[in-house]
Motif scaffolding. Structure first.
Motif, PDB file in Angstrom:
ATOM      1  N   LYS A   1      -8.678  -7.676  48.720  1.00 61.67           N
ATOM      2  CA  LYS A   1      -7.222  -7.698  47.976  1.00 61.67           C
ATOM      3  C   LYS A   1      -6.157  -7.512  48.618  1.00 61.67           C
ATOM      4  O   LYS A   1      -5.972  -6.908  49.435  1.00 61.67           O
ATOM      5  CB  LYS A   1      -7.519  -6.761  46.807  1.00 61.67           C
TER       6      LYS A   1
ATOM      7  N   GLU B   1      -4.089  -9.865  44.086  1.00 61.39           N
ATOM      8  CA  GLU B   1      -4.888 -11.162  44.257  1.00 61.39           C
ATOM      9  C   GLU B   1      -6.225 -10.841  45.123  1.00 61.39           C
ATOM     10  O   GLU B   1      -6.125  -9.869  46.172  1.00 61.39           O
ATOM     11  CB  GLU B   1      -3.840 -12.026  45.155  1.00 61.39           C
TER      12      GLU B   1
ATOM     13  N   TYR C   1      -9.343 -12.269  47.424  1.00 63.34           N
ATOM     14  CA  TYR C   1      -9.713 -13.440  48.135  1.00 63.34           C
ATOM     15  C   TYR C   1     -11.010 -13.165  48.751  1.00 63.34           C
ATOM     16  O   TYR C   1     -11.238 -12.104  49.078  1.00 63.34           O
ATOM     17  CB  TYR C   1      -8.485 -13.749  48.867  1.00 63.34           C
TER      18      TYR C   1
ATOM     19  N   ILE D   1      -8.828 -17.887  46.977  1.00 61.40           N
ATOM     20  CA  ILE D   1      -8.492 -16.834  46.025  1.00 61.40           C
ATOM     21  C   ILE D   1      -9.833 -16.724  44.891  1.00 61.40           C
ATOM     22  O   ILE D   1     -10.115 -17.841  44.460  1.00 61.40           O
ATOM     23  CB  ILE D   1      -7.173 -17.192  45.383  1.00 61.40           C
TER      24      ILE D   1
ATOM     25  N   THR E   1      -7.040 -13.238  40.335  1.00 58.76           N
ATOM     26  CA  THR E   1      -5.720 -12.432  40.193  1.00 58.76           C
ATOM     27  C   THR E   1      -5.540 -11.786  39.136  1.00 58.76           C
ATOM     28  O   THR E   1      -5.756 -12.120  37.806  1.00 58.76           O
ATOM     29  CB  THR E   1      -4.524 -13.535  40.246  1.00 58.76           C
TER      30      THR E   1
END
Length: 91
Positions: A64, A76, A78, A85, A88
């Motif tokens: 993150k 976010e 990922y 991603i 979010t």
């Protein structure tokens, strides 16, 4: 006197080896997911409203980072391997 590798001993040794390798992999995966430090509710990666055991195990490969979305401070999530991603979250 029996040989050190008779059929029964070979079978038992093979069975133990087949069980130990997946158990080691699973325990390493659980430890890595636990060390990721996410709250249980935070690990709902696909937004279905609940966190499953698979979501927990995926936490080992998700990072993150803070981002700005429309001048709002968000987080976010990922994938480590390719940066895709996952989700979010904005407060």
């Amino acid at each position: 006197m029996s040989s050190p590798f008779d059929r029964r001993r070979l079978f038992v040794t093979s069975l133990i080896a087949l069980l130990v390798v997946p158990a080691f992999f699973l325990s390493a995966r659980v430890f890595a997911a636990w060390r990721a430090g996410y709250a249980w509710a935070e690990m709902d990666w696909d937004g279905k409203g609940r966190t499953t055991l698979l979501d927990f195990l995926k936490a080992a490969e998700i990072g993150k980072r803070p981002v700005l979305v429309n001048d709002r401070s968000c987080v976010e999530y990922y994938l480590h391997r390719d940066g895709v991603i996952v989700k979010t979250a904005c407060p």
